[in-house]
Design an enzyme around this catalytic site. Structure first.
Site, PDB file in Angstrom:
ATOM      1  N   HIS A 200      -3.048  -2.563   1.185  1.00 28.77           N
ATOM      2  CA  HIS A 200      -3.514  -1.331   0.555  1.00 28.77           C
ATOM      3  C   HIS A 200      -2.406  -0.768  -0.319  1.00 28.77           C
ATOM      4  O   HIS A 200      -1.269  -0.593   0.135  1.00 28.77           O
ATOM      5  CB  HIS A 200      -3.919  -0.322   1.634  1.00 28.77           C
ATOM      6  CG  HIS A 200      -4.021   1.086   1.142  1.00 28.77           C
ATOM      7  ND1 HIS A 200      -4.786   1.434   0.057  1.00 28.77           N
ATOM      8  CD2 HIS A 200      -3.438   2.232   1.580  1.00 28.77           C
ATOM      9  CE1 HIS A 200      -4.673   2.734  -0.155  1.00 28.77           C
ATOM     10  NE2 HIS A 200      -3.857   3.237   0.758  1.00 28.77           N
TER      11      HIS A 200
ATOM     12  N   CYS B 118      -8.585   5.128   3.605  1.00 30.13           N
ATOM     13  CA  CYS B 118      -7.990   4.002   2.890  1.00 30.13           C
ATOM     14  C   CYS B 118      -8.157   2.661   3.603  1.00 30.13           C
ATOM     15  O   CYS B 118      -7.907   1.608   3.022  1.00 30.13           O
ATOM     16  CB  CYS B 118      -6.513   4.283   2.621  1.00 30.13           C
ATOM     17  SG  CYS B 118      -6.241   5.681   1.509  1.00 30.13           S
TER      18      CYS B 118
ATOM     19  N   ASN C   2      -3.135   4.619  -6.333  1.00 31.44           N
ATOM     20  CA  ASN C   2      -3.745   4.491  -5.013  1.00 31.44           C
ATOM     21  C   ASN C   2      -5.224   4.833  -5.137  1.00 31.44           C
ATOM     22  O   ASN C   2      -5.591   5.991  -5.310  1.00 31.44           O
ATOM     23  CB  ASN C   2      -3.049   5.433  -4.027  1.00 31.44           C
ATOM     24  CG  ASN C   2      -3.581   5.326  -2.609  1.00 31.44           C
ATOM     25  OD1 ASN C   2      -4.714   4.923  -2.377  1.00 31.44           O
ATOM     26  ND2 ASN C   2      -2.774   5.715  -1.644  1.00 31.44           N
TER      27      ASN C   2
END
Length: 344
Positions: A268, A126, A298
């Site tokens: 993020h 990520c 996500n």
């Protein structure tokens, strides 16, 4: 707040030359999955998902669609935004490459009409976009390239157990990209100092147990389910909040900014609780936070550039905004960077 060992602040960019954001683009596949769709097959509820993640809908790839397909579309949009179809290099951040071998970036470059330019993958889960941004900025700072296309793309749902409530409700698919060009460190769009970090001692918190050389060379067949992404949610939450807060403060210090000077916080999009916790520790109010997690979930490494692309298109991110970016992911890996948003 737990004190983690901190690496030295990054060196300032070389005088007279910096990577400058010249274009941005994002893409999500058209297949929309709502919380109600997930409730129909999982032991969960819309309220449970919204309360713990902040997610209402997410986009997922259709059968036969791969990470490269997402990356190509986001890259194409970023190139169009930059009003240019040529770059000198392509850097692709992904956790879900089309194949274990070869890298996906060369195929993406060829499909974008960029055959022959250097193209390579970056794997930092990520945090992949920030690592790829550092690589692209380094190519420009070192004089190796004048223009670089940085893409982050993940078809995360291809590695998620569809019956695992802990991950199936969170992760989704998408891509985002920026075009970098050589410019002055003092002009709008110049990427500020990038702060990165990692901790391999906690690599077991996030990952896919099977499929790599460690499992394959053991001679022991993978146990059922080990081909899917696993995450220790409670421990990951703590690490994410601490690391993103600490690295954000270090990035701001390196840029000479204070938290109150940040116009837009682009973190993020892990889950809503993590985003709220980090923003509160930094003293960044909700009105200064960019968020799309409710709509797209996500999206892994694609999260930040997709957020920037959507916010720029919708007008919540405008020229002159001071932007703080930060991410945390498997590895463990984390990072942060600043940029004053340019007129695109």
């Amino acid at each position: 707040m737990t004190a983690f060992p901190a690496a030295p602040l990054p060196a300032a960019p070389a005088p007279g030359r910096a990577a400058v954001v010249a274009g941005v683009g994002g893409y999500v596949p058209p297949n929309l999955v709502t919380n109600e769709d997930l409730v129909a097959r999982l032991d969960t509820s819309d309220e449970w998902i919204r309360t713990r993640t902040g997610i209402a809908t997410r986009h997922v790839v259709s059968p036969g669609t791969a990470t490269s397909d997402l990356a190509v579309e986001a890259g194409r949009r970023a190139l169009k935004s930059a009003d240019d179809s040529q770059v000198d290099a392509v850097v692709l951040a992904t956790t879900t490459p089309d194949h274990i071998c070869p890298a996906t970036a060369p195929a993406v470059a060829t499909r974008l009409g960029l055959s022959g330019v250097p193209a390579f993958d970056v794997a930092a889960v990520c945090t992949g976009f920030l690592y790829a941004l550092a690589a692209g900025s380094g190519l420009i700072a070192g004089g190796i390239a004048e223009r670089v296309l940085v893409i982050a793309a993940d078809a995360f749902t291809t590695i998620i157990d569809p019956q695992d409530r802990g991950t199936a409700v969170i992760f989704a698919d998408g891509a985002g990209a920026v075009v970098l060009r050589a410019g002055s460190p003092r002009e709008p769009g110049a990427v500020g100092p990038i702060v990165l970090g990692s901790d391999g001692e906690n690599s077991d918190l996030i990952g896919v147990p099977a499929g790599g050389s460690r499992q394959r060379s053991s001679g022991v067949p993978a146990a059922p389910g080990e081909e899917f992404f696993k995450m220790n949610g409670r421990a990951t939450y703590r690490q994410a909040v601490e690391r993103m807060t600490e690295t954000s403060l270090r990035s701001l210090a390196a840029a000479g900014w204070q938290p109150h000077q940040v116009d837009r916080f682009a973190a993020h999009q892990a889950n809503a609780r993590i985003l709220t916790a980090v923003a509160e520790r930094l003293g960044i109010e909700p009105e200064r936070q960019l968020s799309n997690i409710e709509r797209v979930g996500n999206t892994g490494g694609a999260s930040i550039p997709l957020l920037l692309a959507q916010a720029s298109e919708e007008g919540s991110l405008v020229a002159g905004d001071r932007v703080l970016m930060t991410a945390f992911g498997g590895g463990l890996a984390w990072g942060a960077a600043t940029v004053t948003w340019p007129a695109l």
